[in-house]
Design a protein around this motif. Structure first.
Motif, short mmCIF file in Angstrom:
data_model
loop_
_atom_site.label_atom_id
_atom_site.label_comp_id
_atom_site.label_asym_id
_atom_site.label_seq_id
_atom_site.Cartn_x
_atom_site.Cartn_y
_atom_site.Cartn_z
N GLU A 1 0.91 -1.45 -0.28
CA GLU A 1 0.24 -0.03 0.19
C GLU A 1 1.18 1.08 -0.20
O GLU A 1 0.64 2.11 -0.73
N ILE A 2 1.73 1.09 0.52
CA ILE A 2 2.63 2.46 0.97
C ILE A 2 3.50 2.19 -0.11
O ILE A 2 4.21 3.01 -0.71
N ILE A 3 4.84 1.49 -0.65
CA ILE A 3 5.99 1.42 -1.32
C ILE A 3 5.39 1.50 -3.19
O ILE A 3 5.39 2.02 -3.54
N ILE A 4 4.49 0.84 -3.15
CA ILE A 4 3.94 0.37 -4.25
C ILE A 4 3.16 1.57 -4.22
O ILE A 4 2.48 1.53 -6.07
N GLY A 5 1.60 1.67 -3.61
CA GLY A 5 0.46 2.25 -4.27
C GLY A 5 -0.07 2.27 -4.68
O GLY A 5 -1.56 2.12 -5.23
N GLY A 6 0.01 0.42 -3.58
CA GLY A 6 -1.85 -0.31 -4.26
C GLY A 6 -2.96 -0.21 -2.79
O GLY A 6 -2.41 0.34 -2.17
N HIS A 7 -3.52 -0.95 -2.63
CA HIS A 7 -4.95 -1.40 -2.09
C HIS A 7 -4.57 -3.00 -1.74
O HIS A 7 -4.39 -3.52 -2.43
N VAL A 8 -5.39 -2.70 -0.44
CA VAL A 8 -5.66 -4.96 0.42
C VAL A 8 -6.89 -4.27 0.77
O VAL A 8 -6.82 -3.88 2.18
N PHE A 9 -7.52 -5.43 0.50
CA PHE A 9 -8.52 -5.85 1.54
C PHE A 9 -9.42 -7.11 1.31
O PHE A 9 -8.90 -7.72 0.05
N PHE A 10 -10.18 -7.11 1.72
CA PHE A 10 -10.47 -8.49 2.14
C PHE A 10 -12.51 -8.80 1.23
O PHE A 10 -12.83 -7.67 1.50
N HIS A 11 -12.90 -9.47 0.83
CA HIS A 11 -14.49 -9.71 0.12
C HIS A 11 -14.63 -10.60 0.98
O HIS A 11 -14.67 -11.92 0.76
N ASP A 12 -15.92 -10.35 1.73
CA ASP A 12 -16.43 -11.01 2.48
C ASP A 12 -17.40 -11.76 2.02
O ASP A 12 -18.92 -11.07 1.76
N GLU A 13 -17.61 -12.70 1.53
CA GLU A 13 -18.89 -13.60 0.49
C GLU A 13 -19.99 -13.69 1.33
O GLU A 13 -21.40 -13.87 0.87
N ASP A 14 -19.83 -14.59 2.61
CA ASP A 14 -20.85 -15.14 3.82
C ASP A 14 -20.83 -14.99 4.85
O ASP A 14 -21.33 -15.86 5.92
#
Length: 235
Positions: free
Chosen positions: A205-218
């Protein structure tokens, strides 16, 4: 990044001094305790008092050891200013890491990669990118390995309009809210090798500039999908 590392080092220095002061206070306390309390002399043996003193000092020494471990890890963490962005093939990095990690599990885990071949090399700091992927893939593979011969692990890449999407999921079980919360705490698991999960998220997130998150399907975090979005930096 450099400011954050400096702040963490300052916090460790402060806590280390506090622990040393605490150890000195323990010695002073027990050295004067018996002479000032006739009640304790009558009720507690010298052996018991010394055992209590040793127990408190042992806890302090363990905390000091953990501080040294965290400091050592911080020194070896990848920095943004140590690496110039270079063309990095995300698919090739994932393939190499998966081959190495799966060999450590005796190939019992059935890995199902689905990699988008349209993805072209992108300019990311190579070490930070590689270390972050290795930590997160190792973590999800460990979760999957709990199922033994039934272990399943999925990794998928997909090119979106402005991002590369990397999805990780497995059949290893549920993730708790506390586990997910800790993944976003830079201090969490800094001294836990080789995974360093929180730092892997921080790198992406900080060095590369991406995003990390979780998708809770149930609504239970069972087989929760971890989604990593990396920016398209070159075509």
């Amino acid at each position: 990044m450099e400011q954050m590392t400096s702040l963490l080092a300052s916090m460790l220095d402060y806590n280390s001094k506090s622990l040393n002061q605490m150890a000195a206070q323990v010695h002073t306390f027990f050295d004067t305790l018996g002479g000032h309390s006739a009640f304790l002399k009558a009720e507690l043996s010298e052996e018991l008092l010394q055992s209590f003193r040793a127990s408190l000092l042992l806890r302090i020494r363990r905390s000091q050891f953990q501080m040294r471990e965290i400091r050592t890890t911080i020194i070896n963490l990848p920095r943004a200013d140590d690496e110039l962005p270079q063309p990095t093939d995300v698919n090739q990095i994932l393939k190499k890491i998966l081959i190495r990690l799966c060999s450590n599990h005796d190939s019992k885990i059935k890995v199902r990669p689905s990699l988008d071949e349209r993805i072209t090399p992108q300019k990311y700091p190579p070490k930070a990118c590689h270390e972050a992927f290795k930590a997160l893939l190792a973590w999800r593979l460990e979760l999957a390995a709990r199922q033994g011969e039934r272990s399943r692990f999925h990794v998928r890449t997909k090119q979106l309009s402005q991002y590369i999407e990397i999805s990780l999921w497995d059949n290893g079980g549920s993730l708790t809210d506390e586990q997910i919360k800790n993944l976003y705490d830079p201090l969490y698991s800094l001294n836990k090798k080789p995974q360093r999960l929180a730092w892997a998220v921080h790198c992406l997130e900080i060095i590369i500039g991406g995003h990390v998150f979780f998708h809770d399907e149930d609504n239970s975090m069972h087989n929760s999908r971890m989604i990593i979005l990396l920016p398209l930096t070159c075509q």
